[in-house]
Design an enzyme around this catalytic site. Structure first.
Site, PDB file in Angstrom:
ATOM      1  N   ASP A  98       0.854  -1.192   0.000  1.00  0.00           N
ATOM      2  CA  ASP A  98       0.000   0.000   0.000  1.00  0.00           C
ATOM      3  C   ASP A  98       0.890   1.243   0.000  1.00  0.00           C
ATOM      4  OD1 ASP A  98      -1.884   1.937   0.429  1.00  0.00           O
ATOM      5  OD2 ASP A  98      -2.667   1.095   2.296  1.00  0.00           O
ATOM      6  N   ASP A 118      -3.505   2.750  -5.496  1.00  0.00           N
ATOM      7  CA  ASP A 118      -2.299   2.737  -4.675  1.00  0.00           C
ATOM      8  C   ASP A 118      -2.067   1.424  -3.936  1.00  0.00           C
ATOM      9  OD1 ASP A 118      -4.550   3.196  -3.151  1.00  0.00           O
ATOM     10  OD2 ASP A 118      -3.495   4.396  -1.671  1.00  0.00           O
ATOM     11  N   GLU A 119      -2.891   0.420  -4.193  1.00  0.00           N
ATOM     12  CA  GLU A 119      -2.717  -0.841  -3.466  1.00  0.00           C
ATOM     13  C   GLU A 119      -2.641  -2.009  -4.445  1.00  0.00           C
ATOM     14  OE1 GLU A 119      -5.757  -1.433  -0.504  1.00  0.00           O
ATOM     15  OE2 GLU A 119      -5.835   0.710  -0.038  1.00  0.00           O
TER      16      GLU A 119
END
Ligand SMILES: [Mg+2]
Length: 412
Positions: free
Chosen positions: A11, A107-108
């Site tokens: 993350d 973003d992960e």
């Protein structure tokens, strides 16, 4: 040979704000929030840097509220193109370790590194390597969870951040995971958490130790899934390279610069919003089988309505008419309208055979389709303002600023 899977969840920390600070080093030691609009009336915080976070600034709160907590807060508009670029660069780093990389939002990512340990070391070692590579090559930090299930890997990446690795092993997960609040578990939203509390289920351990038969009665099949996750029985795999998660809905909304005072004004905003939705449906080769509108009035009352579209469509005019019809039918004019969102749902592939309605005029539909396709081509080549509907030329009470056209990616 049976071996358990080794999953990483990586993350990027404070992603949007971190990218802004990378691009503008002057911001680095300041309190920074990326906001949807710079105007206090409309803006909300989309992301904040570590310093602003320490002052209590939260994602999703209005700017004015964030500034009360943090008077020196600097707000900057989002640059989604940059975030997409950095997201891609970071994923390239992940691919060096495995081709099983499943993005979740911008973003992960989950990474299945089960088959990579011979080359790169155990899960924890790979996590540390990835974390250092990302930092060295991009300047961004990640927090990584390492575990035997996707759910626990995700949980792990939340336990320690920024710039950290947390391992949740099969033989010791109970001590680490079970005392945590049930709401930390992916899939337990605030509504579910509140309902769980009614049954005195407060922690992940409480959930794991509840009879799944009861959970099934209270929450349906989802209750059983949550029970499995809490016990570490979730064995879902990481989707392979190139997998595209099916899009569930495409929508677009806006808070108007002035309140909308009659149905005509609402129609124009709906039509304008639908043009973008139609374009994105076409891009993704999808048709809408339903439409949903959300209306916020000027007393901040919020209502959502939805209905089915008989003949699935990507036409601006057809979707806008469905949405407006729904608005007319459902909205009781007591107060003026402040914000409108149109969302298309029940999406089906263009290639999927679908029934032609006996009632609709197919020749007319084809004409509209040709017209809209031509308009779309012109807009694509010469910009959104190159061609539009005449009624949209007047003041729509919509912001003209580019940063208002925000479509927050799903699953963030
Ligand atoms: Mg993040």
């Amino acid at each position: 040979m049976f071996s358990e899977q080794i999953i990483l969840h990586s993350d990027l920390n404070n992603f949007y704000a971190s990218v802004e600070c990378l691009k503008n080093p002057d911001l680095r030691d300041k309190f920074v929030a990326v906001c949807g609009s710079q105007e206090d009336r409309r803006g909300i915080v989309l992301a904040k840097n570590q310093r602003a976070k320490m002052m209590g600034v939260k994602t999703g709160e209005p700017i004015w509220q964030a500034k009360q907590k943090c008077p020196d807060l600097i707000t900057v508009p989002p640059n989604f193109d940059e975030y997409i670029k950095y997201g891609r660069i970071v994923r390239e780093i992940y691919y060096r370790y495995t081709d099983l990389v499943e993005p979740f939002g911008m973003d992960e990512c989950w990474l299945d590194v089960t088959g990579s340990t011979g080359l790169f070391g155990d899960g924890s070692q790979i996590a540390h390597k990835i974390k250092e590579h990302v930092k060295r090559e991009t300047g961004l930090t990640v927090s990584v969870g390492v575990s035997f299930s996707k759910i626990f890997a995700k949980l792990g990446s939340d336990i320690k951040k920024p710039d950290a690795v947390t391992c949740i092993a099969k033989d010791s997960f109970k001590e680490l995971v079970w005392p945590l609040p049930a709401s930390n578990l992916m899939g337990v939203g605030s509504a579910t958490a509140a309902r769980l509390k009614k049954y005195n289920i407060k922690t992940i351990g409480d959930l794991a130790n509840t009879d799944p038969k009861n959970l099934k009665v209270w929450f349906g099949i989802n209750g059983v899934t949550l029970w499995r996750c809490a016990n570490g029985f979730d064995n879902s795999g990481v989707a392979p390279f190139g997998y595209k998660s099916p899009i569930k809905s495409i929508g677009h909304g806006t808070t108007c610069v002035k309140d909308l005072v009659n149905a005509d004004e609402v129609w124009k905003v709906i039509l304008e919003l639908t043009q973008d939705i139609s374009r994105r449906l076409r891009e993704n080769k999808l048709l809408a089988g339903g439409v949903c509108i959300a209306v916020k009035d000027n007393t901040f009352h919020y209502k959502e309505y939805q209905h089915k579209i008989d003949v699935p469509t990507h036409s601006t005019m057809e979707i806008a008419k469905e949405a407006f019809g729904l608005f007319q039918k459902s909205y009781r004019w007591k107060n003026c309208v402040r914000a409108v969102t149109v969302r298309t749902i029940n999406l089906v592939s263009e290639n999927m055979p679908h029934q032609i309605s006996m009632l609709s005029d197919e020749t007319k539909r084809e004409k509209i389709e040709k017209l809209e396709t031509a308009m779309e081509e012109i807009r694509e080549r010469f910009g959104k303002k190159a061609i539009t509907y005449a009624c949209l030329l007047e003041d729509l009470k919509m912001s003209k600023a580019k940063d208002e056209e925000i479509i927050i990616p799903r699953a963030m």
